[in-house]
Design a protein around this motif. Structure first.
Motif, mmCIF file in Angstrom:
data_model
loop_
_atom_site.group_PDB
_atom_site.id
_atom_site.type_symbol
_atom_site.label_atom_id
_atom_site.label_comp_id
_atom_site.label_asym_id
_atom_site.label_seq_id
_atom_site.Cartn_x
_atom_site.Cartn_y
_atom_site.Cartn_z
ATOM 1 N N ASP A 54 0.815 -1.212 0.000
ATOM 2 C CA ASP A 54 0.000 0.000 0.000
ATOM 3 C C ASP A 54 0.847 1.260 0.000
ATOM 4 O O ASP A 54 0.505 2.238 -0.658
ATOM 5 N N ARG A 57 2.152 1.722 -3.554
ATOM 6 C CA ARG A 57 1.084 2.153 -4.457
ATOM 7 C C ARG A 57 0.724 3.616 -4.213
ATOM 8 O O ARG A 57 0.531 4.385 -5.150
ATOM 9 N N TRP A 84 -9.134 7.018 -7.212
ATOM 10 C CA TRP A 84 -8.314 6.107 -6.402
ATOM 11 C C TRP A 84 -8.948 5.842 -5.041
ATOM 12 O O TRP A 84 -8.896 4.730 -4.539
ATOM 13 N N SER A 88 -10.148 2.158 -3.902
ATOM 14 C CA SER A 88 -9.651 1.620 -2.637
ATOM 15 C C SER A 88 -10.809 1.158 -1.755
ATOM 16 O O SER A 88 -10.737 0.100 -1.129
ATOM 17 N N ARG A 91 -12.218 -2.070 -3.176
ATOM 18 C CA ARG A 91 -11.314 -3.186 -2.873
ATOM 19 C C ARG A 91 -11.428 -3.612 -1.409
ATOM 20 O O ARG A 91 -11.428 -4.788 -1.087
ATOM 21 N N GLU A 171 -9.598 2.962 6.619
ATOM 22 C CA GLU A 171 -8.599 3.047 5.548
ATOM 23 C C GLU A 171 -9.043 3.986 4.437
ATOM 24 O O GLU A 171 -8.235 4.742 3.904
ATOM 25 N N SER A 172 -10.329 3.954 4.090
ATOM 26 C CA SER A 172 -10.821 4.868 3.051
ATOM 27 C C SER A 172 -10.729 6.319 3.504
ATOM 28 O O SER A 172 -10.361 7.192 2.720
ATOM 29 N N LEU A 175 -7.061 7.402 3.383
ATOM 30 C CA LEU A 175 -6.625 7.624 2.003
ATOM 31 C C LEU A 175 -7.273 8.874 1.429
ATOM 32 O O LEU A 175 -6.607 9.660 0.747
#
Length: 187
Positions: A54, A57, A84, A88, A91, A171-172, A175
């Motif tokens: 991660d 990326r 993105w 993410s 995913r 996590e989203s 990010l």
């Protein structure tokens, strides 16, 4: 030579399966499929190479965004960032609907097993003409095994649903915060 404790546990599971009926076998198949999805998600979120992959990326994406911003194409850079973040999140949420569906099916299958077990107990009692309270209580206790198993499987699944949804949202959000900050606000 098989250890005695393993043989004892195997015989307990075998007794449970034969006592609980056919629906209990189906329920254990659903549980296997549920745990397959759960283990996949655990590997995705907590696997050994996750953080390195991660970070690599994210650094590649930030370089691309900074290159777009350097060319004064801010709309394209913002569009890439939003894309993105969305990818993410998709995913991270992969397989969650399957886990939720399987968790919701487990108590229903358990209830189906209990109903079929009760029908079997009452039909056996009517055929034999035996109205023994002991026979009835033994039949009812055997008929409730599928409901118990379905609820235990569902409760374990609910824990992981909560864990994975929280992790995906966190996590989203991280990010989104990192990618959608303007260039002058980044370190």
């Amino acid at each position: 030579m098989i250890p005695a404790w393993l043989t004892e546990h195997y015989s307990n599971v075998e007794t449970l399966l034969f006592t609980g009926g056919d629906v209990l076998l189906i329920l254990f198949g659903v549980a296997f499929l549920l745990w397959w999805f759960i283990i996949e998600r655990v590997w995705f979120f907590f696997g050994p190479s996750r953080h390195h992959r991660d970070a690599k990326r994210l650094s590649d994406k930030l370089e691309l965004v900074l290159a777009w911003e350097a060319r004064w194409n801010m709309h394209k850079a913002l569009w890439l960032r939003k894309r993105w973040v969305s990818e993410s999140h998709i995913r991270a949420s992969h397989g969650m609907m399957a886990i939720k569906g399987l968790v919701q099916i487990c108590p229903l299958l358990g209830l189906l097993g209990t109903i079929t077990g009760m029908v079997e107990v009452f039909s056996t009692m009517s055929i034999t003409g035996n109205n023994s309270a002991r026979l009835l209580s033994d039949g009812i206790s055997r008929a409730t095994y599928p409901t118990f198993a379905g609820l235990v499987i569902a409760l374990s699944g609910y824990y992981f649903i909560t864990l994975f949804e929280h992790r995906a949202r966190r996590e989203s959000a991280a990010l989104r915060e990192h990618l959608l900050l303007p260039a002058h606000m980044r370190k």
